[in-house]
Every structure is written in C-alpha cells, then in structure tokens.
Design a protein around this motif. Structure first.
Motif, mmCIF file in Angstrom:
data_model
loop_
_atom_site.group_PDB
_atom_site.id
_atom_site.type_symbol
_atom_site.label_atom_id
_atom_site.label_comp_id
_atom_site.label_asym_id
_atom_site.label_seq_id
_atom_site.Cartn_x
_atom_site.Cartn_y
_atom_site.Cartn_z
ATOM 1 N N THR A 9 0.842 -1.190 0.000
ATOM 2 C CA THR A 9 0.000 0.000 0.000
ATOM 3 C C THR A 9 0.881 1.245 0.000
ATOM 4 N N THR A 11 0.578 3.885 1.872
ATOM 5 C CA THR A 11 0.746 4.501 3.181
ATOM 6 C C THR A 11 2.175 4.334 3.681
ATOM 7 N N ASP A 48 -3.304 2.080 -3.721
ATOM 8 C CA ASP A 48 -4.115 2.866 -2.786
ATOM 9 C C ASP A 48 -4.759 1.955 -1.748
ATOM 10 N N ASP A 49 -4.868 2.450 -0.517
ATOM 11 C CA ASP A 49 -5.507 1.672 0.549
ATOM 12 C C ASP A 49 -6.936 1.274 0.195
ATOM 13 N N GLU A 50 -7.577 2.078 -0.635
ATOM 14 C CA GLU A 50 -8.947 1.787 -1.071
ATOM 15 C C GLU A 50 -9.007 0.586 -2.015
ATOM 16 N N LEU A 58 -11.483 -3.381 3.539
ATOM 17 C CA LEU A 58 -10.499 -2.538 2.864
ATOM 18 C C LEU A 58 -9.492 -2.035 3.894
ATOM 19 N N ALA A 60 -8.053 0.758 3.925
ATOM 20 C CA ALA A 60 -8.408 2.140 4.266
ATOM 21 C C ALA A 60 -9.378 2.169 5.443
ATOM 22 N N HIS A 61 -10.314 1.242 5.469
ATOM 23 C CA HIS A 61 -11.305 1.189 6.550
ATOM 24 C C HIS A 61 -10.649 0.761 7.862
ATOM 25 N N ARG A 63 -7.540 0.971 8.749
ATOM 26 C CA ARG A 63 -6.607 2.009 9.230
ATOM 27 C C ARG A 63 -7.376 3.163 9.867
ATOM 28 N N LYS A 64 -8.517 3.516 9.270
ATOM 29 C CA LYS A 64 -9.324 4.593 9.858
ATOM 30 C C LYS A 64 -9.829 4.188 11.240
#
Length: 68
Positions: A9, A11, A48-50, A58, A60-61, A63-64
């Motif tokens: 990723t 990030t 992308d994390d997405e 995902l 992205a989810h 990590r959030k």
C-alpha cells in the motif's frame, strides 16, 4: 536476470523507503544468489488503501478504525 515485483500500500511509502527497499533487495540477491547488480530489476507497485483488502475489509477502513 532477477525480477522482483513488490506490491504494497502507498501509506508510509516515501521515496527514501523505496530507495532502501531497492538497495536492500538488490544486496540480498547479490549476497545470496551471486547475481550482478546491473542485472537486477525491482518494481514497486504502490496500491491505494482503497484498492487493498485484508481480513474481509479494505485497508483504508481498518486504518481509519485504528486512528479513531
């Protein structure tokens, strides 16, 4: 001719981190397999994390959630 394709990723993937990855992967192939550095090819696919899923979600989810 060794070819390494690393998928990760985006990030925390800085230019400096990518340079270190290329340098250390190359050093390992030279040391372990006796390959010539000029014959080593390394590609870093930064996703992308997405667009990366892990454990059913995902990145992205997850990590959030970790940030909250």
């Amino acid at each position: 001719m060794p070819f390494v394709n690393l998928k990760t990723t985006k990030t925390n993937l800085t230019r400096e981190a990518k340079a270190q990855i290329v340098r250390e992967f190359s050093e390992t192939l030279v040391r372990v397999l006796g390959k010539k550095p000029e014959n080593i090819h390394i590609v870093i696919d930064a996703v992308d994390d997405e667009n990366w899923g892990h454990s059913g979600a995902l990145v992205a989810h997850t990590r959030k959630l970790a940030e909250d």
